[in-house]
Enzyme design. Structure first.
Site, short mmCIF file in Angstrom:
data_model
loop_
_atom_site.label_atom_id
_atom_site.label_comp_id
_atom_site.label_asym_id
_atom_site.label_seq_id
_atom_site.Cartn_x
_atom_site.Cartn_y
_atom_site.Cartn_z
N ASP A 63 24.84 9.02 -22.94
CA ASP A 63 25.43 8.28 -21.82
C ASP A 63 26.92 8.59 -21.68
O ASP A 63 27.74 7.69 -21.52
CB ASP A 63 25.20 6.77 -21.98
CG ASP A 63 25.39 6.00 -20.67
OD1 ASP A 63 25.27 6.61 -19.59
OD2 ASP A 63 25.65 4.79 -20.73
N LYS A 89 32.80 -5.96 -30.27
CA LYS A 89 31.57 -5.97 -29.48
C LYS A 89 30.59 -6.86 -30.24
O LYS A 89 30.41 -6.67 -31.44
CB LYS A 89 31.00 -4.55 -29.35
CG LYS A 89 31.76 -3.67 -28.40
CD LYS A 89 31.24 -2.25 -28.37
CE LYS A 89 30.01 -2.10 -27.54
NZ LYS A 89 29.63 -0.65 -27.37
#
Length: 180
Positions: free
Chosen positions: A112, A18
């Site tokens: 989340d 990432k």
């Protein structure tokens, strides 16, 4: 004398990267911090470390994560047209709860949690098609004592989240959609 082939080791694990511009990498760096605290937990994605590289004269922050060949739980649900056997669902629920327990032991709140942030790995034991699940994407995570969490009543909840998976208190305080 042993031949060189006798000294072979298993291939190294595959990694997913990432990346973000170094000036915009705060959430990735925060994610690395949380994953470092949770290292060794079998139901949490493994972080191999981080690095800064230069791409097209720009500094880029890279987070090196365990690669999930099975995609996400969302992908698995779609692939099975929503018909995952109840025995598998029970195992998957247990894995997710174990991951949440580990997070809460470290005073971490994910903020989340949704099928798209739960990754699917092959199970080494091939337990009747049951996969290994691991919680991922800690970019919105917070510590229990984070002042932002304690401002709900006064300023409204300003955390970004995915409304369909948000807790009732997040929605009551005005959760801002995160885009997925």
């Amino acid at each position: 004398m042993a031949s060189p082939a006798d000294f072979s080791s298993p291939s190294p694990p595959l990694a997913a990267v990432k990346s973000a511009d170094i000036n915009l990498s705060e959430t990735l760096q925060k994610e690395r911090m949380f994953l470092y605290e949770l290292r060794g937990e079998p139901n949490i994605i493994h972080c191999f470390g981080d690095d800064i590289s230069t791409e097209k004269d720009e500094r880029v922050y890279n987070l090196l994560l365990e690669y999930a060949p099975g995609g996400s739980l969302h992908d698995l649900i779609k692939k099975n047209k929503g018909t995952i056997p109840e025995s598998h669902v029970a195992c998957y629920t247990y894995m997710i709860l174990k991951g949440l327990y580990a997070m809460h032991e470290c005073e971490i709140i994910h903020c989340d949690l949704k099928p798209g942030n739960i990754l699917v790995f092959p199970n080494a034991d091939d337990n009747n098609g049951i996969h290994q699940l691991k919680i991922a994407d800690f970019g919105l995570a917070k510590k229990v004592w984070d002042t932002e969490l304690h401002e709900w009543g006064r300023m409204g909840y300003n955390n970004r989240c995915t409304p369909i998976y948000a807790s009732p208190e997040s929605l009551a305080c005005g959760c801002k959609a995160s885009g997925d």
